[in-house]
Design an enzyme around this catalytic site. Structure first.
Site, PDB file in Angstrom:
ATOM      1  CB  ILE A 191      -0.807   0.010   1.213  1.00 11.76           C
ATOM      2  CG1 ILE A 191      -2.034  -1.341   1.101  1.00 11.76           C
ATOM      3  CG2 ILE A 191      -1.838   1.316   1.287  1.00 11.76           C
ATOM      4  CD1 ILE A 191      -2.781  -1.427   2.545  1.00 11.76           C
ATOM      5  CD  GLU A 197       7.093  -8.818   1.612  1.00 10.28           C
ATOM      6  OE1 GLU A 197       6.596  -7.786   1.493  1.00 10.28           O
ATOM      7  OE2 GLU A 197       8.143  -9.007   1.329  1.00 10.28           O
TER       8      GLU A 197
HETATM    9  N1  THU Z   1       7.373  -4.127  -1.820  1.00  8.07           N
HETATM   10  C1  THU Z   1       6.754  -4.923  -1.156  1.00  8.07           C
HETATM   11  O1  THU Z   1       5.543  -4.948  -0.843  1.00  8.07           O
HETATM   12  N2  THU Z   1       7.513  -5.885  -0.298  1.00  8.07           N
HETATM   13  C2  THU Z   1       8.849  -6.216  -0.601  1.00  8.07           C
HETATM   14  O2  THU Z   1       9.567  -6.902   0.407  1.00  8.07           O
HETATM   15  C3  THU Z   1       9.758  -5.329  -1.367  1.00  8.07           C
HETATM   16  C4  THU Z   1       8.993  -4.179  -1.919  1.00  8.07           C
HETATM   17  C5  THU Z   1       6.812  -2.990  -2.234  1.00  8.07           C
HETATM   18  C6  THU Z   1       6.888  -1.542  -1.480  1.00  8.07           C
HETATM   19  C7  THU Z   1       6.674  -0.750  -2.901  1.00  8.07           C
HETATM   20  O3  THU Z   1       5.210  -0.303  -2.768  1.00  8.07           O
HETATM   21  C8  THU Z   1       7.068  -1.463  -4.136  1.00  8.07           C
HETATM   22  O4  THU Z   1       7.038  -2.826  -3.582  1.00  8.07           O
HETATM   23  C9  THU Z   1       8.433  -1.139  -4.956  1.00  8.07           C
HETATM   24  O5  THU Z   1       9.475  -0.792  -3.908  1.00  8.07           O
END
Ligand code: THU
Length: 136
Positions: free
Chosen positions: A46, A58
């Site tokens: 989000i 996560e």
């Molecule tokens: N992101 C995640 O949701 N989990 C991760 O472990 C890596 C990065 C998301 C954060 C952001 O919204 C997008 O991926 C790009 O970094």
């Protein structure tokens, strides 16, 4: 965990990415967290215009599970991507690894979706020499 249960968890992570709110990166991420009692909590990333207020998939899954009274966890599946979700592994960021370390033992399973299904790691492999409660 049976291999089929692992693949089901990965499929739930891919599905969870459909709710991703990611207008800034266009990088959709989904996570599915399996609790010791068999319940499963999902999360998606989000994002926020401030960038720093962005929450990873996560952590959303962990926060939802903990807020629902869960404290014992077995595994998490993570799937992310731009055009297609889950073809290339999306390794958890450092902050998410630290949050996992707060609630999980070193044998906690982390499943990263890929084009062949998934690759499996333990928390110990992804966050060796961690700073946790035992460090204080
Ligand atoms: N992101 C995640 O949701 N989990 C991760 O472990 C890596 C990065 C998301 C954060 C952001 O919204 C997008 O991926 C790009 O970094």
């Amino acid at each position: 965990m049976k291999a089929s249960d692992k693949q089901s968890l990965v499929n739930m992570a891919i599905k969870a990415a459909e709710n991703s709110y990611s207008p800034y990166s266009s990088f959709r991420v989904g996570a599915a967290l399996l609790c010791a009692d068999g319940s499963i909590f999902t999360g998606c990333n989000i994002e926020n215009a401030s960038y720093s207020a962005t929450n990873c998939a996560e952590r959303v899954a962990f926060q939802t599970a903990v807020a629902s009274g869960k404290s014992n966890f077995v595994a998490i599946a993570v799937a992310g991507g731009k055009a297609t979700v889950g073809e290339n592994p999306c390794p958890p960021c450092g902050v998410c690894r630290q949050v996992m370390c707060e609630f999980c033992k070193e044998e906690f399973i982390i499943l990263l979706a890929n084009k062949d299904g998934f690759k499996e790691y333990t928390l110990k492999q992804l966050l060796p020499l961690n700073f946790g409660a035992q460090s204080l």
